[in-house]
Design a protein around this motif. Structure first.
Motif, PDB file in Angstrom:
ATOM      1  N   MET A 204      41.723  40.200  42.974  1.00  0.00           N
ATOM      2  CA  MET A 204      42.273  41.067  41.931  1.00  0.00           C
ATOM      3  C   MET A 204      42.822  40.236  40.776  1.00  0.00           C
ATOM      4  O   MET A 204      42.637  40.588  39.602  1.00  0.00           O
ATOM      5  CB  MET A 204      43.369  41.962  42.512  1.00  0.00           C
ATOM      6  CG  MET A 204      42.866  43.058  43.428  1.00  0.00           C
ATOM      7  SD  MET A 204      41.636  44.133  42.623  1.00  0.00           S
ATOM      8  CE  MET A 204      42.592  44.807  41.269  1.00  0.00           C
ATOM      9  N   LEU A 205      43.496  39.143  41.090  1.00  0.00           N
ATOM     10  CA  LEU A 205      44.013  38.261  40.044  1.00  0.00           C
ATOM     11  C   LEU A 205      42.884  37.665  39.212  1.00  0.00           C
ATOM     12  O   LEU A 205      42.944  37.628  37.975  1.00  0.00           O
ATOM     13  CB  LEU A 205      44.844  37.137  40.666  1.00  0.00           C
ATOM     14  CG  LEU A 205      46.246  37.507  41.165  1.00  0.00           C
ATOM     15  CD1 LEU A 205      46.839  36.348  41.963  1.00  0.00           C
ATOM     16  CD2 LEU A 205      47.158  37.863  40.005  1.00  0.00           C
ATOM     17  N   ILE A 206      41.844  37.193  39.901  1.00  0.00           N
ATOM     18  CA  ILE A 206      40.701  36.587  39.217  1.00  0.00           C
ATOM     19  C   ILE A 206      40.004  37.614  38.317  1.00  0.00           C
ATOM     20  O   ILE A 206      39.668  37.326  37.165  1.00  0.00           O
ATOM     21  CB  ILE A 206      39.694  36.016  40.245  1.00  0.00           C
ATOM     22  CG1 ILE A 206      40.320  34.836  40.989  1.00  0.00           C
ATOM     23  CG2 ILE A 206      38.401  35.573  39.553  1.00  0.00           C
ATOM     24  CD1 ILE A 206      39.559  34.414  42.231  1.00  0.00           C
ATOM     25  N   ILE A 207      39.801  38.824  38.830  1.00  0.00           N
ATOM     26  CA  ILE A 207      39.130  39.875  38.060  1.00  0.00           C
ATOM     27  C   ILE A 207      39.957  40.277  36.848  1.00  0.00           C
ATOM     28  O   ILE A 207      39.439  40.391  35.736  1.00  0.00           O
ATOM     29  CB  ILE A 207      38.847  41.098  38.958  1.00  0.00           C
ATOM     30  CG1 ILE A 207      37.771  40.752  39.997  1.00  0.00           C
ATOM     31  CG2 ILE A 207      38.383  42.292  38.116  1.00  0.00           C
ATOM     32  CD1 ILE A 207      37.594  41.797  41.077  1.00  0.00           C
ATOM     33  N   LEU A 208      41.262  40.503  37.044  1.00  0.00           N
ATOM     34  CA  LEU A 208      42.133  40.900  35.930  1.00  0.00           C
ATOM     35  C   LEU A 208      42.220  39.801  34.876  1.00  0.00           C
ATOM     36  O   LEU A 208      42.231  40.085  33.669  1.00  0.00           O
ATOM     37  CB  LEU A 208      43.533  41.244  36.455  1.00  0.00           C
ATOM     38  CG  LEU A 208      43.646  42.550  37.252  1.00  0.00           C
ATOM     39  CD1 LEU A 208      45.030  42.688  37.868  1.00  0.00           C
ATOM     40  CD2 LEU A 208      43.336  43.754  36.360  1.00  0.00           C
ATOM     41  N   GLY A 209      42.279  38.554  35.320  1.00  0.00           N
ATOM     42  CA  GLY A 209      42.308  37.453  34.361  1.00  0.00           C
ATOM     43  C   GLY A 209      40.981  37.253  33.665  1.00  0.00           C
ATOM     44  O   GLY A 209      40.934  36.760  32.535  1.00  0.00           O
ATOM     45  N   GLY A 210      39.886  37.663  34.324  1.00  0.00           N
ATOM     46  CA  GLY A 210      38.545  37.423  33.793  1.00  0.00           C
ATOM     47  C   GLY A 210      37.982  38.510  32.887  1.00  0.00           C
ATOM     48  O   GLY A 210      37.073  38.251  32.111  1.00  0.00           O
ATOM     49  N   ILE A 211      38.505  39.751  32.987  1.00  0.00           N
ATOM     50  CA  ILE A 211      37.949  40.829  32.147  1.00  0.00           C
ATOM     51  C   ILE A 211      38.506  40.784  30.725  1.00  0.00           C
ATOM     52  O   ILE A 211      37.940  41.394  29.816  1.00  0.00           O
ATOM     53  CB  ILE A 211      38.199  42.225  32.762  1.00  0.00           C
ATOM     54  CG1 ILE A 211      39.703  42.488  32.912  1.00  0.00           C
ATOM     55  CG2 ILE A 211      37.479  42.369  34.088  1.00  0.00           C
ATOM     56  CD1 ILE A 211      40.015  43.887  33.436  1.00  0.00           C
ATOM     57  N   GLY A 212      39.606  40.092  30.528  1.00  0.00           N
ATOM     58  CA  GLY A 212      40.146  39.961  29.180  1.00  0.00           C
ATOM     59  C   GLY A 212      41.328  40.876  28.933  1.00  0.00           C
ATOM     60  O   GLY A 212      41.405  41.978  29.471  1.00  0.00           O
ATOM     61  N   PHE A 213      42.231  40.408  28.089  1.00  0.00           N
ATOM     62  CA  PHE A 213      43.463  41.149  27.823  1.00  0.00           C
ATOM     63  C   PHE A 213      43.214  42.421  27.020  1.00  0.00           C
ATOM     64  O   PHE A 213      43.951  43.393  27.149  1.00  0.00           O
ATOM     65  CB  PHE A 213      44.451  40.242  27.086  1.00  0.00           C
ATOM     66  CG  PHE A 213      44.819  39.022  27.883  1.00  0.00           C
ATOM     67  CD1 PHE A 213      45.599  39.124  29.021  1.00  0.00           C
ATOM     68  CD2 PHE A 213      44.381  37.765  27.506  1.00  0.00           C
ATOM     69  CE1 PHE A 213      45.940  38.006  29.764  1.00  0.00           C
ATOM     70  CE2 PHE A 213      44.722  36.633  28.233  1.00  0.00           C
ATOM     71  CZ  PHE A 213      45.498  36.761  29.368  1.00  0.00           C
ATOM     72  N   VAL A 214      42.182  42.426  26.181  1.00  0.00           N
ATOM     73  CA  VAL A 214      41.859  43.621  25.406  1.00  0.00           C
ATOM     74  C   VAL A 214      41.457  44.754  26.343  1.00  0.00           C
ATOM     75  O   VAL A 214      41.860  45.912  26.162  1.00  0.00           O
ATOM     76  CB  VAL A 214      40.726  43.325  24.403  1.00  0.00           C
ATOM     77  CG1 VAL A 214      40.302  44.600  23.689  1.00  0.00           C
ATOM     78  CG2 VAL A 214      41.165  42.280  23.386  1.00  0.00           C
ATOM     79  N   VAL A 215      40.684  44.424  27.364  1.00  0.00           N
ATOM     80  CA  VAL A 215      40.234  45.426  28.326  1.00  0.00           C
ATOM     81  C   VAL A 215      41.412  45.930  29.170  1.00  0.00           C
ATOM     82  O   VAL A 215      41.519  47.127  29.444  1.00  0.00           O
ATOM     83  CB  VAL A 215      39.125  44.855  29.241  1.00  0.00           C
ATOM     84  CG1 VAL A 215      38.693  45.878  30.284  1.00  0.00           C
ATOM     85  CG2 VAL A 215      37.933  44.414  28.404  1.00  0.00           C
ATOM     86  N   ILE A 216      42.291  45.016  29.579  1.00  0.00           N
ATOM     87  CA  ILE A 216      43.468  45.420  30.354  1.00  0.00           C
ATOM     88  C   ILE A 216      44.311  46.400  29.539  1.00  0.00           C
ATOM     89  O   ILE A 216      44.759  47.439  30.051  1.00  0.00           O
ATOM     90  CB  ILE A 216      44.318  44.188  30.746  1.00  0.00           C
ATOM     91  CG1 ILE A 216      43.537  43.299  31.721  1.00  0.00           C
ATOM     92  CG2 ILE A 216      45.636  44.628  31.394  1.00  0.00           C
ATOM     93  CD1 ILE A 216      44.255  42.009  32.080  1.00  0.00           C
ATOM     94  N   ALA A 217      44.528  46.078  28.248  1.00  0.00           N
ATOM     95  CA  ALA A 217      45.292  46.973  27.375  1.00  0.00           C
ATOM     96  C   ALA A 217      44.592  48.315  27.223  1.00  0.00           C
ATOM     97  O   ALA A 217      45.238  49.377  27.218  1.00  0.00           O
ATOM     98  CB  ALA A 217      45.485  46.317  26.011  1.00  0.00           C
ATOM     99  N   ASP A 218      43.278  48.281  27.126  1.00  0.00           N
ATOM    100  CA  ASP A 218      42.485  49.508  27.003  1.00  0.00           C
ATOM    101  C   ASP A 218      42.626  50.379  28.253  1.00  0.00           C
ATOM    102  O   ASP A 218      42.743  51.606  28.169  1.00  0.00           O
ATOM    103  CB  ASP A 218      41.017  49.152  26.765  1.00  0.00           C
ATOM    104  CG  ASP A 218      40.339  50.130  25.813  1.00  0.00           C
ATOM    105  OD1 ASP A 218      41.032  50.953  25.211  1.00  0.00           O
ATOM    106  OD2 ASP A 218      39.102  50.055  25.686  1.00  0.00           O
ATOM    107  N   LEU A 219      42.609  49.752  29.421  1.00  0.00           N
ATOM    108  CA  LEU A 219      42.736  50.489  30.682  1.00  0.00           C
ATOM    109  C   LEU A 219      44.122  51.105  30.834  1.00  0.00           C
ATOM    110  O   LEU A 219      44.263  52.246  31.296  1.00  0.00           O
ATOM    111  CB  LEU A 219      42.448  49.556  31.865  1.00  0.00           C
ATOM    112  CG  LEU A 219      40.989  49.134  32.060  1.00  0.00           C
ATOM    113  CD1 LEU A 219      40.895  48.054  33.140  1.00  0.00           C
ATOM    114  CD2 LEU A 219      40.121  50.330  32.432  1.00  0.00           C
ATOM    115  N   ILE A 220      45.147  50.359  30.440  1.00  0.00           N
ATOM    116  CA  ILE A 220      46.519  50.864  30.548  1.00  0.00           C
ATOM    117  C   ILE A 220      46.743  52.036  29.591  1.00  0.00           C
ATOM    118  O   ILE A 220      47.468  52.989  29.919  1.00  0.00           O
ATOM    119  CB  ILE A 220      47.524  49.725  30.277  1.00  0.00           C
ATOM    120  CG1 ILE A 220      47.466  48.703  31.423  1.00  0.00           C
ATOM    121  CG2 ILE A 220      48.950  50.263  30.124  1.00  0.00           C
ATOM    122  CD1 ILE A 220      48.337  47.493  31.223  1.00  0.00           C
TER     123      ILE A 220
END
Length: 450
Positions: A204-220
């Motif tokens: 989960m850490l590797i995936i979250l770090g690898g998809i990019g911060f823009v995508v994480i912000a988009d998901l949130i």
């Protein structure tokens, strides 16, 4: 006065290259100190430089075992380099600016835009604020879970230290670990091959770090917008596809290999396959002996490492979006269409040209370095190709070649890691002279293809 003026006239790509280079040199200097080494003797500078480059470029390739060769001070230096290298030195500088309520200048915004590969400066400071909050929050939660799990194997202070250290390493896709000992160095996560908690949290850490911060912000923010951007859709769909294809490939190729998955139960086989597929996307840890993998599996991992993570992430490679554009271009050409369309959006030609340019430059770099190392290193071709691709993709996986590299080999791998972290195009922009706008266009010509 002229020297000062020249510094201020540096372009954003040049500032990024110079900033990373200075951090690497600082890290190398600290790692050469006698009290950074477990032996009490100064580490050879080239080995300290290699470790610093690997940590700052969040790769994970090591010439000496991290757990047994460095003191707590040395390990803290390494994990600090990982955090700064993963988030980017400009992000860390912005964090300091936030703390002291300093205004972010236009020039700093331009550098941040280049660092996160954004199309415009609009909302860049807001994005950086989210990057810092999300990163520290994710690392804190994972560190807590790791600490609880490791407390069954170590005393609490050691478990807490390992939990925090590996949380930072895994989220930043670095691949460094502290599980090696003097008697058993370079073991990575092989002792937890069937451990569900360690494997899932690390993945989960590797995936979250690898998809990019823009995508994480988009998901949130999805619950507010009720839609994802085209970028997020491409990253999530391609990342998921590569993860599944990689896991299935490793599972099939290694199912009967007694030296890797063959001796495990069915559940552990699946877990190890998914973990290695995830790690190959620029993270670096391994739960099975990579040197014992069949060559089909090793070559599959090479492909996954070359593709890498996603833009604006802690990982390297040509990126999932670039790979998507290349595949879409092939499909479009075969179908006889004119425009590349993804999720009902037509891609601009400059995006396509950039994807092709980036891919060809990356392929050229990997080929050239592999050819040189094939003449300087006493090893098989698959091992050398694996090592070079791992360095370019800032992955950190190795077939055991890293500790045996020659001086020239270490230098070339360092340069490859540096190019992989910054990006070949960014590096090219930083090295080229200032471009002037062309005042004319040449007549169009035609070349027969195929």
């Amino acid at each position: 006065m002229n020297k000062k003026l020249n510094i201020w006239q540096l372009t954003p790509p040049q500032i990024l290259v110079l900033g990373f280079a200075l951090i690497i040199l600082l890290g190398a200097g600290l790692l050469t100190l006698p009290f950074a080494s477990a032996s009490g003797e100064s580490l050879h500078f080239i080995d300290a430089l290699f470790t610093s480059v690997s940590a700052t470029c969040v790769t994970g390739l090591v010439v000496v075992d991290t757990g047994s060769s460095f003191t707590t001070f040395g390990q803290i230096v390494i994990v600090s380099l990982i955090q700064v290298g993963g988030l980017g030195f400009m992000t860390m500088a912005t964090l300091v600016a936030f703390v002291f309520r300093k205004k972010i200048t236009l020039r700093e915004r331009l550098v941040l835009q280049e660092a996160f590969n954004q199309g415009s400066m609009e909302g860049i400071v807001r994005l950086i604020r989210k990057v810092i909050i999300y990163s520290l929050s994710i690392e804190a939660v994972a560190a807590l879970i790791f600490t609880i799990r490791f407390s069954f194997d170590f005393d609490f202070p050691r478990a807490l230290y390992l939990g925090i250290w590996h949380s930072i390493s895994m989220f930043n896709n670095a691949g460094f670990d502290l599980f090696g000992t003097v008697d058993a160095p370079f073991v990575s996560f092989t002792g937890y091959v069937g451990d569900f908690v360690v494997n899932v949290v690390a993945m989960m850490l590797i995936i979250l770090g690898g998809i990019g911060f823009v995508v994480i912000a988009d998901l949130i923010d999805f619950h507010k917008k009720r839609k994802l951007s085209l970028h997020s859709k491409v990253v999530l769909s391609m990342s998921g596809l590569l993860l599944i294809v990689g896991a299935l490939g490793i599972f099939i190729f290694e199912f009967t290999n007694i030296r890797t998955l063959g001796s495990l139960d069915f559940g552990s086989k699946l877990l190890a396959s998914f973990f290695q597929s995830t790690a190959a996307r620029t993270a670096g840890p391994n739960t099975v002996d990579l040197g014992a993998l069949r060559q089909a599996s090793q070559f599959l991992i090479i492909i996954l490492m070359f593709i890498g993570a996603s833009p604006g992430s802690t990982g390297g490679g040509i990126k999932t979006t670039t790979f998507t554009i290349l595949i879409s271009a092939i499909v479009t050409m075969v179908r006889g269409k004119e425009d590349i369309v993804i999720y009902r959006y037509r891609l601009a030609k400059d995006r396509i040209l950039k994807a092709i340019t980036l891919s060809m430059m990356a392929l050229f770099l990997v080929i050239v370095v592999t050819m040189i190392l094939s003449t300087t290193e006493d090893s098989s071709f698959i091992k050398i190709l694996f090592e070079v691709t791992s360095a370019f993709g800032t992955v950190g996986l190795t077939l055991g070649l890293t500790p045996d590299l020659t001086m020239l080999g270490k230098i070339l791998i360092c340069l490859t890691m540096f190019a992989g972290r910054l990006g070949t195009i960014t590096l090219a922009y930083a090295l080229q002279p200032k471009q002037e706008k062309e005042l004319f266009r040449y007549p169009e010509g035609k070349i027969t293809i195929g």
